[in-house]
Design an enzyme around this catalytic site. Structure first.
Site, PDB file in Angstrom:
ATOM      1  CE1 TYR A 144      14.624  79.996 -33.437  1.00 38.92           C
ATOM      2  CE2 TYR A 144      14.560  81.979 -32.112  1.00 38.92           C
ATOM      3  CZ  TYR A 144      14.176  81.291 -33.242  1.00 38.92           C
ATOM      4  OH  TYR A 144      13.341  81.885 -34.153  1.00 38.92           O
ATOM      5  CB  CYS A 145      18.660  78.904 -34.770  1.00 39.07           C
ATOM      6  SG  CYS A 145      19.404  79.065 -36.420  1.00 39.07           S
ATOM      7  CG  LEU A 146      23.584  78.495 -36.009  1.00 39.73           C
ATOM      8  CD1 LEU A 146      24.768  79.381 -36.342  1.00 39.73           C
ATOM      9  CD2 LEU A 146      23.682  77.186 -36.765  1.00 39.73           C
ATOM     10  CG  PHE A 174      12.877  76.849 -29.480  1.00 37.77           C
ATOM     11  CD1 PHE A 174      12.112  75.819 -28.970  1.00 37.77           C
ATOM     12  CD2 PHE A 174      12.936  78.036 -28.757  1.00 37.77           C
ATOM     13  CE1 PHE A 174      11.436  75.953 -27.777  1.00 37.77           C
ATOM     14  CE2 PHE A 174      12.256  78.184 -27.562  1.00 37.77           C
ATOM     15  CZ  PHE A 174      11.508  77.142 -27.065  1.00 37.77           C
ATOM     16  N   GLY A 215      20.625  75.666 -30.570  1.00 37.26           N
ATOM     17  CA  GLY A 215      20.151  74.316 -30.337  1.00 37.26           C
ATOM     18  C   GLY A 215      21.161  73.276 -30.773  1.00 37.26           C
TER      19      GLY A 215
END
Length: 577
Positions: A306-308, A334, A310
């Site tokens: 998720y975000c960083l 994500f 990811g």
């Protein structure tokens, strides 16, 4: 003086300056405004255009002022329009004189300055965007909505409540200021981690200097054979993926029969200043995979970032592919970027001058403070996250009812000096991951080496990882990519519980050998599906295991391999202030 002494003096000076400017480099701002002014000074055509627009707008405003003075609720003959998503003047009270004139004057001024700060030939694109953005922020500070005497809604409530709203607002201001000065998070009312947030049952089976790994307890008698690992961003507490039960993606997956593992990052302090990207890779993703392989031996893992988180997972996957490590069954991203050439307005804060300024600010403490990144994100949506809150909390004296996502958002984290510096330089400034130049273990990695299928999720209103930037995963990899675009923003779009009726999404599969489709064309042609996207993603993961029988849930941890139960979920790291 020797070089170390002069360098230290420079860093201390910039660090002190940063405390006055909120971490914004004044040099970077001056460079942007100088670029704009010099090119505007050499553009007589643009100057004439702006003069003409000013005269036209002024004439229209004078006509409107004369007309509305006699007909107080007449609409503007040539109304200035608010930008999409700007709801500051929605209340009918703004349609009455003189407030309608105030609103039109402000919006007209805002439109003129937008014209003045954009489209100047020869100006650097980033400088143009910085000048436009900062000018908009300065104008928004002076909006008539922000002052008691010029806001009809506040005036009406002040008269009706005999000023009680202002007294409550002052109390709210004192409470928030006290929490800020004491470096404590604001009150989250009845929400508490481990009580009604992050309550999915599980055990911590691994703890190292950087992470705790949670293995969640099964809620079904049998489970899918291949487990799921979540890699959340370290700029947030992990439990955005395990909010209150109705919004918990962890609970949703365990109820469907998945074995779920979660990384919970430590909240670093000054003693962690030398933790870098390699440490986050080794002590984070790779350490978690080793533990999962010991608990569920012989099975590949569906890794989700998720975000960083990811971005880090993408780096790990590329390094694993390079080294012949085939433990990943699939990769899900994500709202995660792998190309940083178009990172949205957050990119306005990223250039050599600004990064150096941030490095010097972090150098003294050893970390980026909790409020720094949060403040930058708030500026991207200042009308919603700053000014509307000031009006609501301090002028109207109201407190917005806290929801689980807001309570999580108030639980900020820090970032260590070395990691954040490497992240900004190697990924944002140099874009090394997309250019196959990012190095892991002294050797470059390439996303094109990844062969595991990818599921990427973008959100329509994402100000942190714009969906068109997330969409670039199609161009950067040579594997099957399923892309899903959902309504909502960076956080609310991901936390889209299956009972949320307002959500909708588009989805498509793109084979490794299929031709490229540009994002706008993709969005125009893909059908829209109503409801949460969670079931579509879960079915995609389950489809990868089609034909395999479900199995008994694995044991919690593996004592023989050194992964004993350390404590109950949500663990200790998530409670670190």
């Amino acid at each position: 003086m020797n070089e170390n002494t002069t360098s230290t003096l420079d860093r201390l000076t910039k660090s002190a300056t940063a405390r006055l400017t909120g971490g914004i480099s004044p040099t970077a701002l001056m460079a942007a405004y100088s670029d704009w002014l010099l090119h505007l000074a050499g553009s007589p055509g643009k100057q004439l255009e702006l003069v003409e627009k000013a005269l036209t707008a002024g004439t229209n405003l004078m006509r409107f002022a004369a007309h509305s003075a006699f007909e107080p609720e007449v609409p503007a003959p040539h109304p200035a329009q608010t930008v999409k998503g700007d709801h500051r003047f929605d209340d009918p009270a703004w349609e009455r004189f003189p407030f309608n004139l105030l609103a039109q004057s402000f919006l007209t001024t805002e439109q003129w300055w937008h014209e003045a700060t954009t489209g100047v030939r020869g100006e650097t694109r980033q400088h143009s965007e910085v000048v436009s953005f900062v000018t908009r922020q300065l104008l928004d500070m002076m909006a008539p909505t922000n002052f008691i005497a010029t806001n009809p809604v506040v005036l009406e409530q002040t008269m009706v409540q005999h000023g009680a709203n202002l007294i409550r607002g002052l109390q709210n201001f004192i409470e928030d200021t006290g929490a800020s000065l004491a470096h404590t998070k604001p009150s989250t009312n009845h929400f508490e981690v481990g009580v009604n947030l992050a309550v999915s049952p599980g055990k911590v089976i691994l703890r190292n200097r950087l992470i705790e790994l949670i293995q969640y307890s099964p809620t079904t008698s049998d489970v899918f054979a291949e487990p799921i690992l979540f890699v959340p961003a370290w700029i947030m507490k992990y439990y955005i993926l395990d909010l209150s039960p109705v919004n918990s993606l962890v609970k949703y997956l365990t109820d469907r029969g998945h074995t779920v593992f979660m990384i919970s990052w430590k909240n670093p302090d000054g003693g962690d200043r030398d933790l870098g990207m390699e440490d986050y890779l080794r002590l984070g993703v790779m350490a978690a995979l080793d533990a999962i392989n010991a608990v569920v031996p012989g099975e590949k893992v569906h890794a989700t970032g998720y975000c960083l988180g990811g971005t880090l997972l993408s780096i790990a996957a590329a390094a694993m592919a390079r080294d012949g490590d085939s433990r990943l069954a699939s990769i899900t991203l994500f709202a995660a970027q792998t190309d940083f050439t178009e990172p949205g307005e957050i990119g306005l804060f990223i250039n050599e001058s600004q990064v150096t300024f941030l490095e010097d600010m972090m150098w003294q403490k050893g970390y980026l403070a909790t409020g720094q990144m949060a403040g930058a994100f708030q500026l991207l949506r200042s009308n919603d996250l700053i000014w509307s809150r000031i009006i609501h909390d301090y002028l109207l004296g109201q407190r917005e009812e806290m929801i689980d996502l807001m309570a999580w958002n108030a639980d900020a984290t820090r970032m260590p000096y070395k990691m954040h510096s490497e992240y900004l330089r190697h990924l944002f400034l140099e874009n090394e991951l997309a250019r196959a130049q990012f190095r892991v273990g002294e050797r470059a990695i390439a996303l094109t080496d990844i062969r595991a299928p990818i599921f990427a999720v973008g959100t329509v209103a994402d100000h942190v990882a714009p969906w068109k930037s997330v969409f670039k995963i199609h161009q950067l990899t040579d594997t099957d990519v399923t892309f899903l675009l959902t309504s909502g923003g960076h956080n609310a779009g991901i936390v889209a519980g299956p009972e949320n009726p307002r959500r909708h999404y588009q989805i498509s599969h793109h084979g490794a050998n299929e031709c490229h489709v540009e994002p706008d064309a993709w969005a125009r042609t893909m059908p829209e599906h109503k409801g949460s996207w969670w079931p579509a993603w879960a079915e995609w993961i389950e489809g990868k295991q089609a034909g395999r029988p479900r199995v008994a849930p694995p044991a919690t941890g593996n004592d023989a391999a050194g992964y004993s139960v350390l404590e109950e979920a949500p663990g200790s790291y998530v409670h670190q202030p």
